[in-house]
Design an enzyme around this catalytic site. Structure first.
Site, PDB file in Angstrom:
ATOM      1  N   GLU A  43     -37.579 -14.147 -14.650  1.00 28.85           N
ATOM      2  CA  GLU A  43     -38.063 -12.763 -14.820  1.00 28.85           C
ATOM      3  C   GLU A  43     -37.028 -11.897 -15.542  1.00 28.85           C
ATOM      4  OE1 GLU A  43     -37.637  -9.736 -11.942  1.00 28.85           O
ATOM      5  OE2 GLU A  43     -37.159 -11.145 -10.327  1.00 28.85           O
ATOM      6  N   LYS A 104     -40.540  -1.137 -16.142  1.00 26.76           N
ATOM      7  CA  LYS A 104     -40.639  -2.205 -15.143  1.00 26.76           C
ATOM      8  C   LYS A 104     -42.105  -2.621 -15.119  1.00 26.76           C
ATOM      9  CE  LYS A 104     -40.488  -2.632 -10.134  1.00 26.76           C
ATOM     10  NZ  LYS A 104     -40.268  -1.885  -8.893  1.00 26.76           N
ATOM     11  N   VAL A 124     -41.689 -10.038 -10.717  1.00 29.90           N
ATOM     12  CA  VAL A 124     -42.170 -11.342 -10.265  1.00 29.90           C
ATOM     13  C   VAL A 124     -43.668 -11.463 -10.577  1.00 29.90           C
ATOM     14  CG1 VAL A 124     -42.617 -12.758  -8.206  1.00 29.90           C
ATOM     15  CG2 VAL A 124     -40.380 -11.657  -8.521  1.00 29.90           C
ATOM     16  N   ASP A 156     -47.211   0.738   0.734  1.00 33.19           N
ATOM     17  CA  ASP A 156     -46.314   0.236  -0.308  1.00 33.19           C
ATOM     18  C   ASP A 156     -46.095  -1.262  -0.103  1.00 33.19           C
ATOM     19  OD1 ASP A 156     -44.506  -0.214  -2.274  1.00 33.19           O
ATOM     20  OD2 ASP A 156     -43.107   1.384  -1.716  1.00 33.19           O
ATOM     21  N   SER A 158     -45.733  -4.759  -2.388  1.00 37.85           N
ATOM     22  CA  SER A 158     -45.503  -5.194  -3.774  1.00 37.85           C
ATOM     23  C   SER A 158     -46.668  -6.020  -4.310  1.00 37.85           C
ATOM     24  CB  SER A 158     -44.231  -6.039  -3.838  1.00 37.85           C
ATOM     25  OG  SER A 158     -44.086  -6.571  -5.131  1.00 37.85           O
ATOM     26  N   ALA A 159     -47.001  -5.767  -5.578  1.00 42.68           N
ATOM     27  CA  ALA A 159     -48.029  -6.565  -6.256  1.00 42.68           C
ATOM     28  C   ALA A 159     -47.576  -8.025  -6.430  1.00 42.68           C
ATOM     29  CB  ALA A 159     -48.362  -5.949  -7.608  1.00 42.68           C
ATOM     30  N   LYS A 177     -35.326  -9.250   0.579  1.00 46.32           N
ATOM     31  CA  LYS A 177     -34.245  -8.445   1.140  1.00 46.32           C
ATOM     32  C   LYS A 177     -34.748  -7.709   2.368  1.00 46.32           C
ATOM     33  CE  LYS A 177     -31.204  -7.416  -2.689  1.00 46.32           C
ATOM     34  NZ  LYS A 177     -31.788  -7.612  -3.995  1.00 46.32           N
TER      35      LYS A 177
HETATM   36  N1  PSU Z   1     -36.019  -7.846  -5.089  1.00 46.31           N
HETATM   37  C1  PSU Z   1     -34.746  -8.157  -5.379  1.00 46.31           C
HETATM   38  N2  PSU Z   1     -34.327  -8.021  -6.659  1.00 46.31           N
HETATM   39  C2  PSU Z   1     -35.164  -7.581  -7.661  1.00 46.31           C
HETATM   40  C3  PSU Z   1     -36.509  -7.272  -7.324  1.00 46.31           C
HETATM   41  C4  PSU Z   1     -36.892  -7.417  -6.040  1.00 46.31           C
HETATM   42  O1  PSU Z   1     -34.005  -8.540  -4.496  1.00 46.31           O
HETATM   43  O2  PSU Z   1     -34.730  -7.460  -8.806  1.00 46.31           O
HETATM   44  C5  PSU Z   1     -37.448  -6.851  -8.425  1.00 46.31           C
HETATM   45  C6  PSU Z   1     -38.314  -8.041  -8.841  1.00 46.31           C
HETATM   46  O3  PSU Z   1     -38.575  -7.966 -10.232  1.00 46.31           O
HETATM   47  C7  PSU Z   1     -39.592  -7.829  -8.063  1.00 46.31           C
HETATM   48  C8  PSU Z   1     -39.700  -6.322  -8.097  1.00 46.31           C
HETATM   49  O4  PSU Z   1     -40.714  -8.454  -8.634  1.00 46.31           O
HETATM   50  O5  PSU Z   1     -38.359  -5.868  -7.928  1.00 46.31           O
HETATM   51  C9  PSU Z   1     -40.607  -5.794  -7.015  1.00 46.31           C
HETATM   52  O6  PSU Z   1     -40.824  -4.437  -7.227  1.00 46.31           O
HETATM   53  P1  PSU Z   1     -41.991  -3.681  -6.417  1.00 46.31           P
HETATM   54  O7  PSU Z   1     -41.514  -3.681  -4.991  1.00 46.31           O
HETATM   55  O8  PSU Z   1     -42.057  -2.319  -7.006  1.00 46.31           O
HETATM   56  O9  PSU Z   1     -43.230  -4.493  -6.610  1.00 46.31           O
HETATM   57 MN    MN Z   2     -44.139  -0.576  -4.380  1.00 43.50          MN
END
Ligand code: PSU
Ligand code: MN
Length: 324
Positions: A43, A104, A124, A156, A158-159, A177
């Site tokens: 990614e 992003k 991802v 919230d 993640s997709a 994390k």
């Molecule tokens: N978690 C990490 N490092 C990262 C990300 C997540 O420990 O860099 C990044 C990845 O690209 C993941 C994105 O797909 O954040 C998720 O963002 P969101 O929660 O907005 O979907």
């Molecule tokens: Mn989000």
């Protein structure tokens, strides 16, 4: 998936699928596809939003090298001036690592980024979409997104999780994390039909900086061959959902749980105070935790992604053997 493919002149070749999705491959990836070599997707949000310059660039280049040393070909994925690109040159990686204002790009962002000819770093979710279009079954990263703490109230989520439920890419990562609600993330992955396996000696689902999250993974694989077999079976069953192989951070880089928890608590308070919302939440928390824990967390981050790259390349090599 069958493609009506057509190679343009080097150094890039272009493949247009029957769904009109247009991809550009680097020369290296194009050649690997022609030679049926194992390819590993990577990614780019981690480069633009996950790590500071110049460590982001150094790490991206080192991760690619680790994959090559293991006999596979790396394909870092991004949208460059609206063009979905599978495999980036060194110059393109340098450009992304330094660039400001790269979008992003998760699933919902990809079409507008493409339509407006913008630069987008795939998350991802975005990388899974591109990997499937490109026919690359194995993808390596550091951590995936998940259900945020309080996500059951804020929605919230993640997709990344729904994308994993939709497409059959195998993602090698170090879990999620603990900025996230790990228990609810695992529940949501179950709902989406995603197969989650811990990798190595333990059943524990890792929490990125730490080896244990307090949750067990539902499945366990002890090596790359076993992981490749799970992927192969998933293909045979024609499951259209994905697999997470969760690899703990190498023990010498594992961090103290209390230190991480304190940094996360303070980052969450700051995010709340500053009214950080939507897609900004994850990058904000990542940067705040990284700042609070100094170089230690960055070193852990780099060590774990390289380790994941080694394992992901092995899985891609083993999977290619099973397929032939
Ligand atoms: N978690 C990490 N490092 C990262 C990300 C997540 O420990 O860099 C990044 C990845 O690209 C993941 C994105 O797909 O954040 C998720 O963002 P969101 O929660 O907005 O979907
Ligand atoms: Mn989000």
């Amino acid at each position: 998936m069958a493609y009506l493919s057509r190679a343009w002149s080097t150094p890039l070749c272009r493949f247009t699928s029957r769904h009109f999705a247009s991809l550009v491959y680097s020369e290296e990836v194009c050649q690997a596809k022609a030679d049926k070599k194992p390819i590993v997707a990577l990614e780019s949000t981690i480069i633009t939003h996950g790590m500071p310059y110049p460590k982001n660039l150094e790490t991206a280049l080192q991760v690619e090298e680790v994959i090559r040393e293991k006999g596979a070909i790396p394909a870092t994925i991004a949208i460059l001036k609206g063009q979905l690109t599978v495999g980036l040159s060194k110059t393109e990686l340098e450009y992304l690592a330094k660039a400001k204002g790269v979008v992003k790009a998760s699933r919902r962002d990809m079409a507008p980024v493409m339509a407006n000819k913008l630069d987008g770093a795939t998350t991802v979710a975005g990388t899974i979409i591109a990997s499937e279009l490109a026919g690359i079954p194995v993808f390596v990263t550091g951590g995936i997104g998940g259900v945020h703490r309080e996500g059951h109230n804020t929605m919230d989520v993640s997709a990344d999780l729904t994308e994993l439920g939709r497409r059959r890419t195998l993602v090698v990562c170090s879990g999620v994390k603990s900025i996230l609600d790990i228990g609810r993330t695992l529940e949501y992955l179950e709902t989406q039909g995603v197969t989650v396996c811990s990798f190595g000696d333990s059943q524990d689902f890792p929490a990125f900086y730490t080896i244990k999250s307090g949750f067990k993974a539902p499945y366990h694989v002890s090596d790359a061959t076993q992981a490749a077999r799970v992927l192969y079976s998933s293909h045979k069953l024609q499951l259209s959902s994905g697999i997470v192989i969760a690899v703990p951070v190498p023990i010498e880089h594992a961090m103290d749980e209390n230190m991480i928890e304190a940094a996360i608590k303070s980052a969450l308070l700051d995010a709340n105070k500053l009214g950080i919302q939507g897609k900004e939440v994850t990058p904000f928390l990542l940067a705040a935790v990284s700042k609070a824990t100094g170089g230690e967390s960055l070193a852990a981050n780099i060590a774990l992604i390289k380790n994941n790259a080694r394992i992901g390349a092995d899985i891609a090599v083993q999977f290619q053997r099973l397929r032939n």
